[in-house]
Scaffold this active site. Structure first.
Site, PDB file in Angstrom:
ATOM      1  N   GLU A 234     -26.859  27.797  -7.373  1.00  0.00           N
ATOM      2  CA  GLU A 234     -25.621  28.193  -6.695  1.00  0.00           C
ATOM      3  C   GLU A 234     -24.593  28.358  -7.802  1.00  0.00           C
ATOM      4  O   GLU A 234     -24.336  27.406  -8.551  1.00  0.00           O
ATOM      5  CB  GLU A 234     -25.195  27.127  -5.672  1.00  0.00           C
ATOM      6  CG  GLU A 234     -26.235  26.882  -4.576  1.00  0.00           C
ATOM      7  CD  GLU A 234     -26.645  28.136  -3.807  1.00  0.00           C
ATOM      8  OE1 GLU A 234     -25.832  29.073  -3.711  1.00  0.00           O
ATOM      9  OE2 GLU A 234     -27.794  28.194  -3.331  1.00  0.00           O
TER      10      GLU A 234
ATOM     11  N   CYS B 195     -15.748  26.625  -6.652  1.00  0.00           N
ATOM     12  CA  CYS B 195     -16.471  27.897  -6.665  1.00  0.00           C
ATOM     13  C   CYS B 195     -15.958  28.784  -5.533  1.00  0.00           C
ATOM     14  O   CYS B 195     -16.028  29.992  -5.593  1.00  0.00           O
ATOM     15  CB  CYS B 195     -17.955  27.635  -6.501  1.00  0.00           C
ATOM     16  SG  CYS B 195     -18.302  26.577  -5.104  1.00  0.00           S
TER      17      CYS B 195
HETATM   18  P1  NAD Z   1     -21.312  25.254 -16.286  1.00  0.00           P
HETATM   19  O1  NAD Z   1     -22.207  26.399 -15.993  1.00  0.00           O
HETATM   20  O2  NAD Z   1     -20.512  25.290 -17.535  1.00  0.00           O
HETATM   21  O3  NAD Z   1     -22.166  23.905 -16.355  1.00  0.00           O
HETATM   22  C1  NAD Z   1     -22.996  23.500 -15.289  1.00  0.00           C
HETATM   23  C2  NAD Z   1     -24.054  22.565 -15.838  1.00  0.00           C
HETATM   24  O4  NAD Z   1     -24.917  23.310 -16.683  1.00  0.00           O
HETATM   25  C3  NAD Z   1     -23.495  21.437 -16.699  1.00  0.00           C
HETATM   26  O5  NAD Z   1     -24.231  20.254 -16.463  1.00  0.00           O
HETATM   27  C4  NAD Z   1     -23.716  21.949 -18.103  1.00  0.00           C
HETATM   28  O6  NAD Z   1     -23.811  20.914 -19.073  1.00  0.00           O
HETATM   29  C5  NAD Z   1     -25.057  22.638 -17.921  1.00  0.00           C
HETATM   30  N1  NAD Z   1     -25.391  23.617 -18.954  1.00  0.00           N
HETATM   31  C6  NAD Z   1     -24.567  24.348 -19.717  1.00  0.00           C
HETATM   32  N2  NAD Z   1     -25.279  25.145 -20.551  1.00  0.00           N
HETATM   33  C7  NAD Z   1     -26.579  24.915 -20.275  1.00  0.00           C
HETATM   34  C8  NAD Z   1     -27.807  25.430 -20.773  1.00  0.00           C
HETATM   35  N3  NAD Z   1     -27.832  26.361 -21.730  1.00  0.00           N
HETATM   36  N4  NAD Z   1     -28.952  24.961 -20.261  1.00  0.00           N
HETATM   37  C9  NAD Z   1     -28.944  24.033 -19.271  1.00  0.00           C
HETATM   38  N5  NAD Z   1     -27.820  23.510 -18.763  1.00  0.00           N
HETATM   39  C10 NAD Z   1     -26.650  23.952 -19.254  1.00  0.00           C
HETATM   40  O7  NAD Z   1     -20.382  25.051 -15.008  1.00  0.00           O
HETATM   41  P2  NAD Z   1     -19.193  24.019 -14.763  1.00  0.00           P
HETATM   42  O8  NAD Z   1     -18.032  24.413 -15.622  1.00  0.00           O
HETATM   43  O9  NAD Z   1     -19.669  22.618 -14.831  1.00  0.00           O
HETATM   44  O10 NAD Z   1     -18.863  24.333 -13.242  1.00  0.00           O
HETATM   45  C11 NAD Z   1     -18.136  25.454 -12.872  1.00  0.00           C
HETATM   46  C12 NAD Z   1     -19.025  26.586 -12.422  1.00  0.00           C
HETATM   47  O11 NAD Z   1     -19.876  26.136 -11.389  1.00  0.00           O
HETATM   48  C13 NAD Z   1     -18.235  27.729 -11.845  1.00  0.00           C
HETATM   49  O12 NAD Z   1     -18.802  28.949 -12.246  1.00  0.00           O
HETATM   50  C14 NAD Z   1     -18.392  27.536 -10.339  1.00  0.00           C
HETATM   51  O13 NAD Z   1     -18.210  28.695  -9.579  1.00  0.00           O
HETATM   52  C15 NAD Z   1     -19.786  27.008 -10.266  1.00  0.00           C
HETATM   53  N6  NAD Z   1     -20.013  26.269  -9.026  1.00  0.00           N
HETATM   54  C16 NAD Z   1     -20.706  26.888  -8.032  1.00  0.00           C
HETATM   55  C17 NAD Z   1     -20.906  26.245  -6.828  1.00  0.00           C
HETATM   56  C18 NAD Z   1     -21.669  26.913  -5.705  1.00  0.00           C
HETATM   57  O14 NAD Z   1     -22.041  26.227  -4.758  1.00  0.00           O
HETATM   58  N7  NAD Z   1     -21.914  28.200  -5.779  1.00  0.00           N
HETATM   59  C19 NAD Z   1     -20.393  24.966  -6.633  1.00  0.00           C
HETATM   60  C20 NAD Z   1     -19.709  24.354  -7.684  1.00  0.00           C
HETATM   61  C21 NAD Z   1     -19.512  25.019  -8.880  1.00  0.00           C
END
Ligand code: NAD
Length: 541
Positions: free
Chosen positions: A293, A327
């Site tokens: 998501e 999000c």
């Molecule tokens: P992010 O993508 O920066 O990080 C999410 C997770 O991924 C973290 O645990 C991070 O450490 C990890 N991560 C980062 N790089 C990685 C890699 N190369 N390999 C594996 N894991 C990795 O997101 P964020 O800043 O924590 O959250 C915000 C984002 O999440 C926004 O884009 C938001 O829209 C989205 N979000 C979506 C929903 C939904 O239900 N659609 C809900 C909440 C947040």
């Protein structure tokens, strides 16, 4: 196998506590906030139930007072990921054979503990570590987490009960087997409840999990893990692996034991993980389930027949609650010229009344953004708005990092409906408005439908019934969660299953049967009571 067919207690949504002056929950929260802020704690990894200290420490700072370190946490790397994969595979043997009711009871107990003695702890950790206001923490780290843990057992029971027909002489059955190997859960910073759900939904279905929380949310993640342990989660079922995303993610995705990925975060990170899984495909003895998501660029479409006051309130709550870091946050709005002057006036009054500051103070509505990287990214969009002709910053626009990562609630008006501010996820308190001519409503709807690569949430405001129906039809693919005369945020488990399509993810609807389906691989069993002894058929004479 149990000697009984048990009913899961009927779920209900956890009531939101007001934390109004004089309430016991307010006193408990303020006391816990003071305790958690007193001195930094040290957080280990947890692998197979054992605490592991790597000595490679990360820091958690309070976003609205970034001089304050709340915790230091040990970070995992490839070696710890491998240990965790082995621990998960070992733990899965017993966990997957426990009756589903036993697994459910761990989550039901965790829900009750969180509704009671753990509530103030999870809320306080979320307020301090993620800069949520009291209300935003309560609806997330308390209520939504509890809802996931009460509703998912109910959904599991419905899945288990869904059985094929059996004609005379045959008994057909389906079993919900957990996936082979482990599930990797990777959670974002912005919802404690999502961090709770990503590892526990697969675990409920009998899987063992490697959980990597976001580095900025390790404090609330640690308390979640403690709570699950207190509720009786066996060692190794959820292995806690904070650390750098790529280092932990790549190592886990390279494991031959990968059975699935439960991800919530940005679209770019999920795309990269999907590509890594594709490149590693031959290593796995199976096709890993990929659930992600991801981002959003959520719209509010205001029709000329809209209730203006309701639209204004929804825009302010939808765009600025939790500093726009949802999000689902309202981030682009389409407003008819006939309503804009009065709507803008109303927005200015509502935004002007928002209380901004340190969110431990229950009077505060609006805190800081999560960290320096987010602050700089959002500031970049504010600079872009100022520097690009045809854009006007009408409200807010200021940023101050002297004490905390504060960005003012900001409204930008653009003349360009395809501006980058109308297309890209900013993930901060910036609402961009395009004012359309009433006579060009159709064109405005087409633009709303096609401008952004995302399709997570969207809202329409209209009193004209035909307009509601028409907008709902024409925007059918533009949002997985569609709101009529309501803000596009605040989905509730059991009421509005949540998820979007296009660039917003695989739309497996967190908090629903559809999501749990992804963590199980059905086995069909056909038993014939009196099998034939002959090979030939009657037509052979
Ligand atoms: P992010 O993508 O920066 O990080 C999410 C997770 O991924 C973290 O645990 C991070 O450490 C990890 N991560 C980062 N790089 C990685 C890699 N190369 N390999 C594996 N894991 C990795 O997101 P964020 O800043 O924590 O959250 C915000 C984002 O999440 C926004 O884009 C938001 O829209 C989205 N979000 C979506 C929903 C939904 O239900 N659609 C809900 C909440 C947040």
């Amino acid at each position: 196998m149990s000697n009984g067919s048990f009913s899961i207690p009927p779920p209900r949504n956890e009531p939101i506590l007001s934390h109004a002056p004089g309430t016991p929950e307010r006193a408990a929260l303020l006391a816990r906030l003071a305790e958690l802020a007193r001195a930094p704690i040290e957080i280990p990894l947890v692998i197979g139930g054992r605490e592991v200290r790597t000595g490679r420490l990360g820091e958690i700072r309070c976003p609205h007072r970034h001089g304050q370190v709340l915790a230091r946490f040990h970070q995992a790397g490839p070696a710890e990921v491998q240990l965790a994969a082995e621990a998960a595979v070992a733990a899965r043997r017993e966990w997957s054979t426990l009756p589903p009711s036993e697994r459910a009871s761990v989550l039901l107990k965790a829900a009750d503990l969180l509704a009671g003695p753990w509530r103030a702890t999870l809320n306080a950790a979320t307020i301090l570590g993620q800069s949520k206001s009291v209300q935003q923490a309560e609806i997330d780290s308390a209520c939504e987490t509890i809802d996931f843990w009460r509703w998912n057992p109910h959904f599991m029971a419905r899945l288990l009960a869904d059985q094929p027909i059996s004609p005379p002489g045959v008994w057909n059955r389906t079993e919900c087997r957990p996936l082979e190997g482990f599930v990797l859960a990777v959670s974002p910073f912005n919802f404690t409840s999502i961090a709770a759900n990503l590892p526990t939904a697969p675990a409920l279905m009998g899987n063992a999990v490697l959980w990597k929380p976001a580095s900025t949310a390790v404090l609330s993640g640690w308390h979640l893990l403690q709570l699950l342990t207190a509720a009786g989660l066996p060692p190794g079922v959820i292995n806690f692996l904070p650390g750098p995303g790529a280092a932990v993610g790549d190592a886990a995705l390279a494991s031959p034991h990968l059975g699935g990925l439960h991800f919530t975060g940005s679209t770019g990170v999920f795309n990269g993980m999907w590509r890594t899984v594709a490149a590693n495909l031959e290593r796995y003895g199976r096709y890993p389930r990929l659930v992600g998501e991801t981002g959003g660029k959520d719209f509010v479409f205001v029709h000329p027949s809209a209730d203006l006051e309701a639209a204004a309130a929804a825009l302010v709550r939808g765009a600025f609650e939790y500093q726009g870091q949802k999000c689902s946050a309202a981030s682009r709005a389409y407003v008819p010229r006939s309503l804009w002057p009065r709507l803008e006036e109303r927005l200015a009054a509502l935004v002007g009344a928002l209380t901004v500051g340190e969110v431990e103070d229950p009077k505060v509505f609006f805190g800081a953004v999560i960290d320096q990287a987010a602050f700089k990214r959002i500031q970049g969009y504010l600079d872009l708005a100022r520097a690009t002709p045809g854009h006007r910053v009408r409200l807010g626009g200021g940023a101050d990092a002297s004490r905390g990562w504060f960005i003012q609630p900001t409204v930008v008006v653009t003349d360009d409906p395809r501006s980058r501010l109308m297309q890209e996820e900013i993930f901060g308190p910036v609402l961009t408005v395009w004012v359309y001519e009433d006579a060009r409503l159709d064109e405005a709807v087409d633009l709303c439908e096609s401008t952004s690569p995302y399709a997570l949430t969207g809202a329409v405001f209209a009193r004209d019934r035909a307009a509601v129906a028409g907008l709902s039809r024409r925007l059918v693919d533009a949002a997985g969660n569609f709101y009529v005369n309501d803000k596009p945020t605040g989905a509730v488990v059991g009421q509005q299953p949540f998820g979007g399509a296009r660039g917003s993810g695989t739309n497996d609807k967190a908090g629903s049967m559809a999501n749990l389906m992804r963590w199980t691989s059905l086995r069909t069993v056909k038993e014939t009571f009196d099998p034939p002894h002959q090979v030939g058929y009657p037509h052979q004479g």
